[in-house]
Design a protein around this motif. Sequence first.
Motif, PDB file in Angstrom:
ATOM      1  N   VAL A  89       0.860  -1.178   0.000  1.00  0.00           N
ATOM      2  CA  VAL A  89       0.000   0.000   0.000  1.00  0.00           C
ATOM      3  C   VAL A  89       0.900   1.234   0.000  1.00  0.00           C
ATOM      4  O   VAL A  89       1.840   1.313   0.783  1.00  0.00           O
ATOM      5  CB  VAL A  89      -0.922   0.043   1.240  1.00  0.00           C
ATOM      6  CG1 VAL A  89      -1.788   1.294   1.220  1.00  0.00           C
ATOM      7  CG2 VAL A  89      -1.794  -1.200   1.309  1.00  0.00           C
ATOM      8  N   THR A  90       0.592   2.156  -0.889  1.00  0.00           N
ATOM      9  CA  THR A  90       1.333   3.412  -0.914  1.00  0.00           C
ATOM     10  C   THR A  90       0.338   4.563  -0.999  1.00  0.00           C
ATOM     11  O   THR A  90      -0.746   4.409  -1.566  1.00  0.00           O
ATOM     12  CB  THR A  90       2.350   3.452  -2.076  1.00  0.00           C
ATOM     13  OG1 THR A  90       3.175   4.604  -1.917  1.00  0.00           O
ATOM     14  CG2 THR A  90       1.669   3.492  -3.420  1.00  0.00           C
ATOM     15  N   ASN A  91       0.695   5.670  -0.396  1.00  0.00           N
ATOM     16  CA  ASN A  91      -0.133   6.868  -0.425  1.00  0.00           C
ATOM     17  C   ASN A  91       0.519   7.907  -1.330  1.00  0.00           C
ATOM     18  O   ASN A  91       1.732   8.090  -1.297  1.00  0.00           O
ATOM     19  CB  ASN A  91      -0.282   7.466   0.975  1.00  0.00           C
ATOM     20  CG  ASN A  91      -1.021   6.538   1.894  1.00  0.00           C
ATOM     21  OD1 ASN A  91      -2.048   5.962   1.536  1.00  0.00           O
ATOM     22  ND2 ASN A  91      -0.512   6.354   3.093  1.00  0.00           N
ATOM     23  N   GLN A  93       0.199  11.946  -2.462  1.00  0.00           N
ATOM     24  CA  GLN A  93      -0.420  13.258  -2.212  1.00  0.00           C
ATOM     25  C   GLN A  93      -1.147  13.728  -3.461  1.00  0.00           C
ATOM     26  O   GLN A  93      -0.609  13.619  -4.572  1.00  0.00           O
ATOM     27  CB  GLN A  93       0.642  14.292  -1.834  1.00  0.00           C
ATOM     28  CG  GLN A  93       1.226  14.144  -0.451  1.00  0.00           C
ATOM     29  CD  GLN A  93       0.244  14.461   0.647  1.00  0.00           C
ATOM     30  OE1 GLN A  93       0.112  13.698   1.562  1.00  0.00           O
ATOM     31  NE2 GLN A  93      -0.449  15.573   0.579  1.00  0.00           N
ATOM     32  N   TYR A 128      -9.440   7.195  -3.178  1.00  0.00           N
ATOM     33  CA  TYR A 128      -9.096   8.425  -2.471  1.00  0.00           C
ATOM     34  C   TYR A 128      -9.384   8.270  -0.994  1.00  0.00           C
ATOM     35  O   TYR A 128     -10.376   7.648  -0.599  1.00  0.00           O
ATOM     36  CB  TYR A 128      -9.873   9.613  -3.043  1.00  0.00           C
ATOM     37  CG  TYR A 128      -9.402   9.948  -4.424  1.00  0.00           C
ATOM     38  CD1 TYR A 128      -8.280  10.747  -4.606  1.00  0.00           C
ATOM     39  CD2 TYR A 128     -10.027   9.421  -5.532  1.00  0.00           C
ATOM     40  CE1 TYR A 128      -7.806  11.013  -5.871  1.00  0.00           C
ATOM     41  CE2 TYR A 128      -9.561   9.681  -6.802  1.00  0.00           C
ATOM     42  CZ  TYR A 128      -8.450  10.472  -6.961  1.00  0.00           C
ATOM     43  OH  TYR A 128      -7.978  10.723  -8.208  1.00  0.00           O
ATOM     44  N   SER A 129      -8.525   8.851  -0.178  1.00  0.00           N
ATOM     45  CA  SER A 129      -8.736   8.859   1.258  1.00  0.00           C
ATOM     46  C   SER A 129      -9.945   9.727   1.573  1.00  0.00           C
ATOM     47  O   SER A 129     -10.141  10.771   0.949  1.00  0.00           O
ATOM     48  CB  SER A 129      -7.498   9.429   1.963  1.00  0.00           C
ATOM     49  OG  SER A 129      -7.792   9.707   3.323  1.00  0.00           O
ATOM     50  N   GLU A 132      -7.879  12.529   4.143  1.00  0.00           N
ATOM     51  CA  GLU A 132      -6.662  13.267   3.817  1.00  0.00           C
ATOM     52  C   GLU A 132      -6.599  13.527   2.311  1.00  0.00           C
ATOM     53  O   GLU A 132      -7.222  12.801   1.543  1.00  0.00           O
ATOM     54  CB  GLU A 132      -5.423  12.444   4.213  1.00  0.00           C
ATOM     55  CG  GLU A 132      -5.367  12.057   5.677  1.00  0.00           C
ATOM     56  CD  GLU A 132      -4.213  11.104   5.927  1.00  0.00           C
ATOM     57  OE1 GLU A 132      -3.138  11.591   6.321  1.00  0.00           O
ATOM     58  OE2 GLU A 132      -4.387   9.897   5.705  1.00  0.00           O
ATOM     59  N   LYS A 134      -5.056  12.483  -0.164  1.00  0.00           N
ATOM     60  CA  LYS A 134      -4.201  11.407  -0.651  1.00  0.00           C
ATOM     61  C   LYS A 134      -5.010  10.414  -1.455  1.00  0.00           C
ATOM     62  O   LYS A 134      -6.198  10.205  -1.205  1.00  0.00           O
ATOM     63  CB  LYS A 134      -3.569  10.644   0.520  1.00  0.00           C
ATOM     64  CG  LYS A 134      -2.582  11.436   1.331  1.00  0.00           C
ATOM     65  CD  LYS A 134      -2.017  10.597   2.443  1.00  0.00           C
ATOM     66  CE  LYS A 134      -1.020  11.414   3.257  1.00  0.00           C
ATOM     67  NZ  LYS A 134      -0.498  10.658   4.377  1.00  0.00           N
ATOM     68  N   ALA A 135      -4.342   9.774  -2.402  1.00  0.00           N
ATOM     69  CA  ALA A 135      -4.892   8.609  -3.082  1.00  0.00           C
ATOM     70  C   ALA A 135      -4.132   7.409  -2.519  1.00  0.00           C
ATOM     71  O   ALA A 135      -2.926   7.493  -2.272  1.00  0.00           O
ATOM     72  CB  ALA A 135      -4.683   8.707  -4.586  1.00  0.00           C
ATOM     73  N   ARG A 136      -4.836   6.324  -2.285  1.00  0.00           N
ATOM     74  CA  ARG A 136      -4.208   5.114  -1.763  1.00  0.00           C
ATOM     75  C   ARG A 136      -4.191   4.070  -2.877  1.00  0.00           C
ATOM     76  O   ARG A 136      -5.205   3.809  -3.504  1.00  0.00           O
ATOM     77  CB  ARG A 136      -4.968   4.583  -0.567  1.00  0.00           C
ATOM     78  CG  ARG A 136      -5.062   5.588   0.565  1.00  0.00           C
ATOM     79  CD  ARG A 136      -5.524   4.947   1.854  1.00  0.00           C
ATOM     80  NE  ARG A 136      -5.962   5.903   2.843  1.00  0.00           N
ATOM     81  CZ  ARG A 136      -5.192   6.720   3.529  1.00  0.00           C
ATOM     82  NH1 ARG A 136      -3.899   6.725   3.333  1.00  0.00           N
ATOM     83  NH2 ARG A 136      -5.699   7.548   4.420  1.00  0.00           N
TER      84      ARG A 136
END
Length: 149
Positions: A89-91, A93, A128-129, A132, A134-136
């Motif tokens: 898993v990566t986030n 911005q 999308y979070s 936050e 962020k996209a996960r």
Amino acid sequence: MSNAGIEAALKSAGGHVIRTQVGDRNVIDEMLRGGFNFGGEQSGHLIFRDFSTTGDGLVAALQILRIMRARRQPLSKLRQVWTRFPQLVTNVQVREEGSVRQTFRVLELVERAEAAVKPEGGRVLLRYSGTEPKARLLLEGRDHGMLNH
């Protein structure tokens, strides 16, 4: 985002998984719609609708203890009924929701990743979070080798 190892174990036992958008509210809404009495999330929230309409750690612990007693098995033995699939898993911005999906190159890479892991039971999820900017991005496969393509 729940681990696909759970889905594989439930399928082998004759059950099935219904996936929802992330969030307890979405899980319980689907449980009520479908008349289901158990649901959960990757976060560890377990919902036993016979006792509560939210993820309740105490209720979950008591239900696990009840199962251990009924099966006369320690938790270390019961947990062997499923194998967690490796996940990466990566986030990322983002300025606003939708900006990642509008980038052709990102969609192309996601499609290529899906094509590589899906035939062997893997999956790719870009979302999308809700909390936050962020996209996960989640990559999941039966083994780590699938994720190293």
